[in-house]
Design a protein around this motif. Sequence first.
Motif, PDB file in Angstrom:
ATOM      1  N   THR A   1       0.823  -1.208   0.000  1.00  0.00           N
ATOM      2  CA  THR A   1       0.000   0.000   0.000  1.00  0.00           C
ATOM      3  C   THR A   1       0.861   1.265   0.000  1.00  0.00           C
ATOM      4  OG1 THR A   1      -0.200  -0.226   2.387  1.00  0.00           O
ATOM      5  CG2 THR A   1      -2.061  -0.938   1.076  1.00  0.00           C
ATOM      6  N   LEU A   2       2.058   1.206   0.580  1.00  0.00           N
ATOM      7  CA  LEU A   2       2.892   2.414   0.638  1.00  0.00           C
ATOM      8  C   LEU A   2       3.199   2.957  -0.752  1.00  0.00           C
ATOM      9  CD1 LEU A   2       5.371   1.715   3.553  1.00  0.00           C
ATOM     10  CD2 LEU A   2       3.713   3.562   3.396  1.00  0.00           C
ATOM     11  N   SER A   3       3.198   2.088  -1.768  1.00  0.00           N
ATOM     12  CA  SER A   3       3.491   2.557  -3.123  1.00  0.00           C
ATOM     13  C   SER A   3       2.388   3.463  -3.658  1.00  0.00           C
ATOM     14  CB  SER A   3       3.672   1.370  -4.065  1.00  0.00           C
ATOM     15  OG  SER A   3       4.741   0.579  -3.622  1.00  0.00           O
ATOM     16  N   LEU A   4       1.201   3.395  -3.057  1.00  0.00           N
ATOM     17  CA  LEU A   4       0.117   4.262  -3.521  1.00  0.00           C
ATOM     18  C   LEU A   4      -0.055   5.484  -2.619  1.00  0.00           C
ATOM     19  CD1 LEU A   4      -2.583   1.628  -4.537  1.00  0.00           C
ATOM     20  CD2 LEU A   4      -0.856   2.706  -5.939  1.00  0.00           C
ATOM     21  N   LEU A   5       0.702   5.560  -1.550  1.00  0.00           N
ATOM     22  CA  LEU A   5       0.582   6.689  -0.623  1.00  0.00           C
ATOM     23  C   LEU A   5       1.560   7.800  -1.016  1.00  0.00           C
ATOM     24  CD1 LEU A   5       0.033   4.858   2.769  1.00  0.00           C
ATOM     25  CD2 LEU A   5      -1.580   5.482   0.986  1.00  0.00           C
ATOM     26  N   PRO A   6       1.362   9.029  -0.499  1.00  0.00           N
ATOM     27  CA  PRO A   6       2.137  10.174  -0.989  1.00  0.00           C
ATOM     28  C   PRO A   6       3.652  10.007  -0.852  1.00  0.00           C
ATOM     29  CG  PRO A   6       0.409  10.883   0.506  1.00  0.00           C
ATOM     30  CD  PRO A   6       0.407   9.405   0.527  1.00  0.00           C
ATOM     31  N   GLY A   7       4.347  10.141  -1.987  1.00  0.00           N
ATOM     32  CA  GLY A   7       5.799  10.266  -1.954  1.00  0.00           C
ATOM     33  C   GLY A   7       6.605   9.016  -1.670  1.00  0.00           C
ATOM     34  N   THR A   8       5.954   7.892  -1.369  1.00  0.00           N
ATOM     35  CA  THR A   8       6.724   6.703  -1.020  1.00  0.00           C
ATOM     36  C   THR A   8       6.512   5.581  -2.029  1.00  0.00           C
ATOM     37  OG1 THR A   8       4.919   5.996   0.418  1.00  0.00           O
ATOM     38  CG2 THR A   8       6.764   7.105   1.467  1.00  0.00           C
ATOM     39  N   LEU A   9       7.571   4.786  -2.247  1.00  0.00           N
ATOM     40  CA  LEU A   9       7.493   3.621  -3.116  1.00  0.00           C
ATOM     41  C   LEU A   9       8.347   2.528  -2.473  1.00  0.00           C
ATOM     42  CD1 LEU A   9       6.802   2.490  -6.078  1.00  0.00           C
ATOM     43  CD2 LEU A   9       9.088   3.235  -6.648  1.00  0.00           C
ATOM     44  N   SER A  10       7.743   1.389  -2.179  1.00  0.00           N
ATOM     45  CA  SER A  10       8.510   0.313  -1.558  1.00  0.00           C
ATOM     46  C   SER A  10       9.418  -0.309  -2.596  1.00  0.00           C
ATOM     47  CB  SER A  10       7.571  -0.757  -1.008  1.00  0.00           C
ATOM     48  OG  SER A  10       6.687  -0.189  -0.091  1.00  0.00           O
ATOM     49  N   VAL A  11      10.701  -0.434  -2.273  1.00  0.00           N
ATOM     50  CA  VAL A  11      11.626  -1.058  -3.225  1.00  0.00           C
ATOM     51  C   VAL A  11      12.257  -2.321  -2.654  1.00  0.00           C
ATOM     52  CG1 VAL A  11      12.151   1.038  -4.508  1.00  0.00           C
ATOM     53  CG2 VAL A  11      13.521   0.447  -2.535  1.00  0.00           C
ATOM     54  N   GLY A  12      11.964  -2.657  -1.413  1.00  0.00           N
ATOM     55  CA  GLY A  12      12.523  -3.884  -0.854  1.00  0.00           C
ATOM     56  C   GLY A  12      11.989  -4.151   0.533  1.00  0.00           C
ATOM     57  N   LEU A  13      11.867  -5.439   0.841  1.00  0.00           N
ATOM     58  CA  LEU A  13      11.411  -5.822   2.170  1.00  0.00           C
ATOM     59  C   LEU A  13      12.211  -7.049   2.568  1.00  0.00           C
ATOM     60  CD1 LEU A  13       9.303  -5.531   4.473  1.00  0.00           C
ATOM     61  CD2 LEU A  13       7.821  -7.012   3.167  1.00  0.00           C
ATOM     62  N   GLU A  14      13.211  -6.844   3.435  1.00  0.00           N
ATOM     63  CA  GLU A  14      14.030  -7.966   3.870  1.00  0.00           C
ATOM     64  C   GLU A  14      13.873  -8.105   5.368  1.00  0.00           C
ATOM     65  OE1 GLU A  14      17.379  -6.144   2.162  1.00  0.00           O
ATOM     66  OE2 GLU A  14      16.237  -6.366   0.311  1.00  0.00           O
ATOM     67  N   GLY A  15      13.188  -9.174   5.774  1.00  0.00           N
ATOM     68  CA  GLY A  15      12.907  -9.326   7.192  1.00  0.00           C
ATOM     69  C   GLY A  15      12.076  -8.144   7.648  1.00  0.00           C
ATOM     70  N   ARG A  16      12.558  -7.451   8.688  1.00  0.00           N
ATOM     71  CA  ARG A  16      11.765  -6.317   9.151  1.00  0.00           C
ATOM     72  C   ARG A  16      12.241  -4.994   8.546  1.00  0.00           C
ATOM     73  NH1 ARG A  16      10.486  -5.221  13.864  1.00  0.00           N
ATOM     74  NH2 ARG A  16      10.544  -7.252  14.827  1.00  0.00           N
ATOM     75  N   ARG A  17      13.273  -5.040   7.730  1.00  0.00           N
ATOM     76  CA  ARG A  17      13.768  -3.810   7.123  1.00  0.00           C
ATOM     77  C   ARG A  17      13.020  -3.496   5.841  1.00  0.00           C
ATOM     78  NH1 ARG A  17      19.016  -3.927   5.278  1.00  0.00           N
ATOM     79  NH2 ARG A  17      18.844  -6.177   5.336  1.00  0.00           N
ATOM     80  N   LEU A  18      12.291  -2.379   5.851  1.00  0.00           N
ATOM     81  CA  LEU A  18      11.572  -1.940   4.669  1.00  0.00           C
ATOM     82  C   LEU A  18      12.389  -0.862   3.980  1.00  0.00           C
ATOM     83  CD1 LEU A  18       8.925  -1.900   2.967  1.00  0.00           C
ATOM     84  CD2 LEU A  18       8.201  -0.028   4.419  1.00  0.00           C
TER      85      LEU A  18
END
Lengths: 103, 94, 165
Positions: free
Chosen positions: C115-132
Motif C-alpha cells: 500500500t505504501l506505493s500508492l501513498l504520498p511520496g513513497t514507493l517500496s523497493v525492498g522488504l528484507e525481514g523487518r527492514r523496509l
Amino acid sequence: MTTTEIASFILLLTGAVFFFAGTVGLLRFPDVYTRLHALAKADNLGLGFIMLGLLLQAPSPATALKLVLIWLLALAASATVGFLIARRARQNGIVPWQSGDRR
Amino acid sequence: MNTLLPILAVFLLGNLLVALLRVARGPTPADRLLAALLFGTTGVAILLLLAFATASAALLDAALVFALLAAISGAAFAQRAWREEQAEAAHDDD
Amino acid sequence: MKLSVAAVRAFLWRSALLAALWWALTDGRADSWGVGSVSILAAVSLSLRLLPPVPTTVSRIGLLRFAVFFFVQSLRGGIQVAWLALRPRFSLRPAIHEIPLRLPEGIGRVLLANTLSLLPGTLSVGLEGRRLCLHVLDAAAPTEVEVRRAETRVAHMLGLKLEET
C-alpha cells in the motif's frame, strides 16, 4: 443537463487529467523509480475518478458493484506489481537518480 | 447520447500509446515492465469508457477479466517473491 | 471437519459474499440463479477446504478506518505526483530510506509494503525481514511519520501487535 450528468462529466474529466499527468510524469521523470511513483499513484487515481464518473451513469446497481470490483482489483494489481518492479530494479542494481545528476 | 465517453477513450488511447513508446525505449528492463502497470490502469479505463459509450456489457466483462488477471498474476508473483525473501532471510540467519 | 460455530459463520459469510459477487457478475438477472446457487455452493465448499476458517482477528472498524485512511492518502499522493509532473520547474529530490518495521512477520508487512506505493511520496523497493526499503520523492519529507501512521492502521485492521524496534 442534470446535476448527475454534470457531476459525472467533471469526475470523468478529472480522471483524464490524472491519466495525462501520469503520462507526463512517465516522460519527464528521470529513472524507473520516479516513473513508478507517477504511474502507480496518478494512473490509479485517474482510474478511480473514471470509475466514479461512470458509477453515476450505471444502468443498474449490479453494474455499479461490478465497476467498484474492477477498480479494487486494478488497485490491488498496481500496488503489488509496482512494488515487484521496484524491488526487481533494485536487486538488479539500478541506481536511483539523485537531484544532482543530469537527466 | 454521450459524446464525451468516446472522446475520452480516444484521449486515453493516445496517452497509452505515448506512454508505451516511452516505456519501449527503456533504457532498463525494469522500465519496460512498466507496460504491465499501464495496461492494468489505462487499458482498463479505456475498456470501461467504451463499455459505457457503446452500452455493451461484454466490454465491462472484458475489463473485469483484465483487472482480475492483473491482480491474480500480481498476487502470484508477490507470493513467490515473498517466499524467496523468507528463504533468503532464513539463509542469512544460519 | 468438525462442525463448529466458526465454520458455520464462515460458511454463511462466504456464501453471502459470493452471492453478491454473482449478482454483480450477472447484472442481477433472475434466471441465472439456478446455475448461480450451484456455483456458489461449490465455490464456498472449495474455499472452506483451501482456506479453513480461522478465528478472525480482522476488526471491522479497523478495516473501515484503514479504507478511509487509504483513500484520503492515495488522493493526496496522486495530486502530489501529478503536480510534480505537470509543474514547469522540475523539483525532485529522491532518496532511499530504510525503516525498521514494528509489524510482526507475515501478511501485515507485505500489505504495508504494497500500500505504501500508492501513498504520498513513497514507493517500496525492498522488504528484507523487518527492514523496509523505501524510495521517496522528497528526501526532506517526514517519511517515517507517515509510514508509522500507515503501519498503525494496518496493525489495527489485522489485529496485530506492534513490536518494539
